[in-house]
Design a protein around this motif. Sequence first.
Motif, PDB file in Angstrom:
ATOM      1  N   PHE A 135       0.842  -1.196  -0.128  1.00 43.97           N
ATOM      2  CA  PHE A 135      -0.086   0.019   0.033  1.00 43.97           C
ATOM      3  C   PHE A 135       0.885   1.257  -0.075  1.00 43.97           C
ATOM      4  N   ASP A 136       1.937   1.144   0.825  1.00 46.23           N
ATOM      5  CA  ASP A 136       3.030   2.173   0.857  1.00 46.23           C
ATOM      6  C   ASP A 136       3.441   2.639  -0.268  1.00 46.23           C
ATOM      7  N   LEU A 169       0.929   4.072  -3.004  1.00 53.95           N
ATOM      8  CA  LEU A 169       0.660   5.353  -2.646  1.00 53.95           C
ATOM      9  C   LEU A 169       1.933   6.333  -3.115  1.00 53.95           C
ATOM     10  N   SER A 170       3.143   5.901  -2.987  1.00 56.72           N
ATOM     11  CA  SER A 170       4.300   6.620  -3.277  1.00 56.72           C
ATOM     12  C   SER A 170       4.447   6.538  -5.030  1.00 56.72           C
ATOM     13  N   TYR A 176       2.348   6.164  -7.387  1.00 57.47           N
ATOM     14  CA  TYR A 176       1.148   6.341  -8.272  1.00 57.47           C
ATOM     15  C   TYR A 176       0.536   7.675  -7.615  1.00 57.47           C
ATOM     16  N   GLY A 177       0.749   8.100  -6.262  1.00 56.16           N
ATOM     17  CA  GLY A 177       0.453   9.254  -5.885  1.00 56.16           C
ATOM     18  C   GLY A 177      -1.094   9.629  -5.879  1.00 56.16           C
ATOM     19  N   ALA A 178      -1.541  10.656  -6.416  1.00 49.82           N
ATOM     20  CA  ALA A 178      -2.795  11.295  -6.393  1.00 49.82           C
ATOM     21  C   ALA A 178      -3.491  10.146  -7.301  1.00 49.82           C
ATOM     22  N   ALA A 179      -2.911   9.486  -8.350  1.00 50.75           N
ATOM     23  CA  ALA A 179      -3.572   8.567  -9.113  1.00 50.75           C
ATOM     24  C   ALA A 179      -4.368   7.399  -8.389  1.00 50.75           C
ATOM     25  N   ALA A 180      -3.701   6.991  -7.290  1.00 50.93           N
ATOM     26  CA  ALA A 180      -4.229   5.915  -6.684  1.00 50.93           C
ATOM     27  C   ALA A 180      -5.147   6.273  -5.675  1.00 50.93           C
ATOM     28  N   LEU A 181      -5.463   7.691  -5.630  1.00 51.57           N
ATOM     29  CA  LEU A 181      -6.818   8.078  -4.749  1.00 51.57           C
ATOM     30  C   LEU A 181      -7.542   8.758  -5.599  1.00 51.57           C
ATOM     31  N   ALA A 182      -7.543   8.808  -6.999  1.00 51.48           N
ATOM     32  CA  ALA A 182      -8.666   9.377  -7.883  1.00 51.48           C
ATOM     33  C   ALA A 182      -9.346   8.178  -8.323  1.00 51.48           C
ATOM     34  N   TYR A 183     -10.627   8.463  -9.034  1.00 48.16           N
ATOM     35  CA  TYR A 183     -11.361   7.469  -9.336  1.00 48.16           C
ATOM     36  C   TYR A 183     -10.582   6.840 -10.431  1.00 48.16           C
ATOM     37  N   LEU A 240      -7.356   1.281  -4.825  1.00 50.16           N
ATOM     38  CA  LEU A 240      -5.986   1.184  -4.159  1.00 50.16           C
ATOM     39  C   LEU A 240      -5.561  -0.063  -3.772  1.00 50.16           C
ATOM     40  N   LEU A 247      -4.152  -1.609  -7.048  1.00 51.31           N
ATOM     41  CA  LEU A 247      -2.565  -1.094  -7.224  1.00 51.31           C
ATOM     42  C   LEU A 247      -1.707  -1.695  -6.505  1.00 51.31           C
ATOM     43  N   PHE A 256      -0.340   8.069 -15.670  1.00 48.74           N
ATOM     44  CA  PHE A 256      -1.605   8.832 -14.988  1.00 48.74           C
ATOM     45  C   PHE A 256      -2.568   8.061 -15.759  1.00 48.74           C
ATOM     46  N   ILE A 297      -4.261   4.581 -15.340  1.00 51.95           N
ATOM     47  CA  ILE A 297      -4.715   4.303 -13.704  1.00 51.95           C
ATOM     48  C   ILE A 297      -6.161   4.879 -13.657  1.00 51.95           C
ATOM     49  N   VAL A 298      -6.251   6.040 -13.917  1.00 51.63           N
ATOM     50  CA  VAL A 298      -7.616   6.974 -13.546  1.00 51.63           C
ATOM     51  C   VAL A 298      -8.652   6.660 -14.628  1.00 51.63           C
ATOM     52  N   ILE A 317      -5.925  16.456  -3.224  1.00 53.92           N
ATOM     53  CA  ILE A 317      -6.185  15.202  -2.509  1.00 53.92           C
ATOM     54  C   ILE A 317      -4.912  15.268  -1.711  1.00 53.92           C
ATOM     55  N   VAL A 368      -2.525  13.495  -0.346  1.00 50.83           N
ATOM     56  CA  VAL A 368      -2.135  12.154  -0.443  1.00 50.83           C
ATOM     57  C   VAL A 368      -0.933  11.652   0.655  1.00 50.83           C
ATOM     58  N   LYS A 409      -1.846   8.660   2.951  1.00 47.37           N
ATOM     59  CA  LYS A 409      -0.784   7.401   3.119  1.00 47.37           C
ATOM     60  C   LYS A 409      -0.363   7.198   4.530  1.00 47.37           C
ATOM     61  N   PRO A 413     -11.316  10.473  -4.041  1.00 42.92           N
ATOM     62  CA  PRO A 413     -12.511   9.792  -4.819  1.00 42.92           C
ATOM     63  C   PRO A 413     -11.979   8.311  -4.602  1.00 42.92           C
ATOM     64  N   GLY A 414     -10.902   8.048  -4.781  1.00 41.97           N
ATOM     65  CA  GLY A 414     -10.318   6.593  -4.978  1.00 41.97           C
ATOM     66  C   GLY A 414     -10.369   5.970  -3.705  1.00 41.97           C
TER      67      GLY A 414
END
Lengths: 388, 388
Positions: free
Chosen positions: A39-40, A43-44, A46-53, A266, A269, B5, B8-9, B30, B32, B36, B234-235
């Motif tokens: 998970f760490d 998030l490192s 893919y950054g925001a892409a891992a937390l976007a839709y 997430l 990923l 990017f 992934i999104v 976001i 991040v 994290k 969102p993610g």
Amino acid sequence: MDWSFESIVQHAAAEGVYDLGPGYLDPQLIPVPDIKAAFDEALSRYGAAALAYGHNQGALPFRAAVADRLADGDGTDYTPSHLLATGGTSQALDLLAAAVAEPGQAVVVESLTYDLALQIFRDRGLVVYAVERDSEGMLPSAVDQAAARARQERRGIAFVYLVPTFHNPTGSEMSQPRRTALLESAARHQMLVVEDDAYADLPLTPRTRQPSLAGLADFRGVVRLGTFSKSLAPGLRLGWLAAGPRLCRELAGRGLFTSGGCPSHLAALAVGLLLESGFYEDHLRWLHSELKCRRDALTDTLHNLLPGEWHLRPADGGLFSWVDIPAGVSEFDAVAAAEQGGVLTSPGERFGSDAEPGVRLSYAYNSPERLAAAAASLADAWRPLSAG
Amino acid sequence: MDWSFESIVQHAAAEGVYDLGPGYLDPQLIPVPDIKAAFDEALSRYGAAALAYGHNQGALPFRAAVADRLADGDGTDYTPSHLLATGGTSQALDLLAAAVAEPGQAVVVESLTYDLALQIFRDRGLVVYAVERDSEGMLPSAVDQAAARARQERRGIAFVYLVPTFHNPTGSEMSQPRRTALLESAARHQMLVVEDDAYADLPLTPRTRQPSLAGLADFRGVVRLGTFSKSLAPGLRLGWLAAGPRLCRELAGRGLFTSGGCPSHLAALAVGLLLESGFYEDHLRWLHSELKCRRDALTDTLHNLLPGEWHLRPADGGLFSWVDIPAGVSEFDAVAAAEQGGVLTSPGERFGSDAEPGVRLSYAYNSPERLAAAAASLADAWRPLSAG
């Protein structure tokens, strides 16, 4: 604030009881530090892409890694477009029951099958046709009989659902000839087959692996489901659906997916990284030896101590052993006697039928020592029933 | 392997275009690193429990933290038993459409409403009754009219769905008297109300907050939905459903939840920590100032440059501004002219109707500088339409 384990998880074993109920891994078998690192890293990296839709069908790194792995195992051409990332098998079944079925249609299942699949189908208003199975699973002739029944009841058949590899609850496995015959029957009646392969990553005995139904049919008329809940960690709530690209696109086009993509973006990923790095294969080798040790502790003891009329079926993989109960003893009595002896078991009736009276014993949720002790308790508890 | 990017999104803005379409946060907004750290802490603190199947209604630390926060905001007695953790609003809508509705029943919505809710309802075989709204949202008299139509069509009504606070797509807000009147109408017809409060955490103007419909009704006949997708990331695919404890238990008893709990178990534990630590409130304060700056950049420019016949509605919160199009100009022409001018917008028709011809502009997905430039382009693009 401190929270107990029980305040977080769905089920925790009661004190002083051997709980052979749960069809999932003992928390001790979950590789927490490795998943945490994944998970760490996700998030490192893919950054925001891992937390976007996420992408409607699921993030490409995950689908690409799963496709590569499935292609290796099956000799079939899996590509990312053959895959939809899902929130585990139950979400995939719910999706299929909503997307390819209509309320009032029938779903053909084995006379013993995954209990929560039955509940999900019924939740969606489907009518369950439970058909005959043997030591290899669903009979091809049962598909013909289901088609006849559907004609008689003027009911469409949504799909055939089965667990061909390390069947839940009995542990049975379908041979390649049976797989081919079953596919032929389903194709003759133009029935879609949903292959639940939740346990396929857990063979405990070295041998040739059966090809998947999807692989044998090259996806024609088959949807295959997999999950990381049984092999990595239940709480990831992550699985996949493999099917022809058109069906995958169609399923991903439903509002539930266009509204933000896979429900486990997430996690997908993170698991994609565990597949890519080779960790998952190493983990499976370790897990196989751990599970084999547990299975052996349970079944060796049962083989030695089980009263003569009780029959333990071989389990070559998955998480379960199945004990056939002798004629004259009810499932209810067997389960009640076991509970009196401090062991929780699951009766066949929970899996839809008492066509093959017996109980399911999970060897995934307890240590080998506890499993050996539980097996001895079971034999003690059941001996008087046979004598009676 | 390196992944873009876009791989992934779900959606990435095209080069050289001002994309005012997305109804969610710019990846730049976001947090991040904080998220994290929260996943990391959740896995450290809860260990294997964070990766086991979660409680059917959702892990208690998450539900307790959400309940405390909602009780503070609403002055109503929210407890963990009033909450179900969900995989975001769309999963909650899908669940409700399956659990409290039957195919063929009607769902009453505002004439302009969240487009994917419409798709989810139709995916489930529900019939959409789009009813009249004004600058405060759904009219109570429209509920009476829907009841009459349902009687005439011999159709049950599953529920009334609305976005009372910072409405998607128009940004409107329902006053307390209107809320009370609407609840009275719904109660008179025994209609369940589903209150989508996705944007309630995003007020941009300091003022008294409206009580939720659920709070006003003390949950009688109201289900309230919230999400962390619009305010955090969102993610995460994480939201909540608040309702009476009996309905929460009933929903959590469906196969989809008994098979392993909330689809976003780990995310719920991570967000629970962000609520508990106070991070979430601090983050909201920061986010409000960021969004206000963006909204102002868009709307100040539009106020100055928009041709006289075009009308910008005030947006006191949420993510959207709405522009009414003058009579004689079609939504299609307005959107096409904007696109020619390099700005992507969403026509009212996407939200179910052209009853109030206009376009939605999201100010959440671009920087203030880009929004000011986009607004100037829009004014330039639309001026010739008014003149013609």
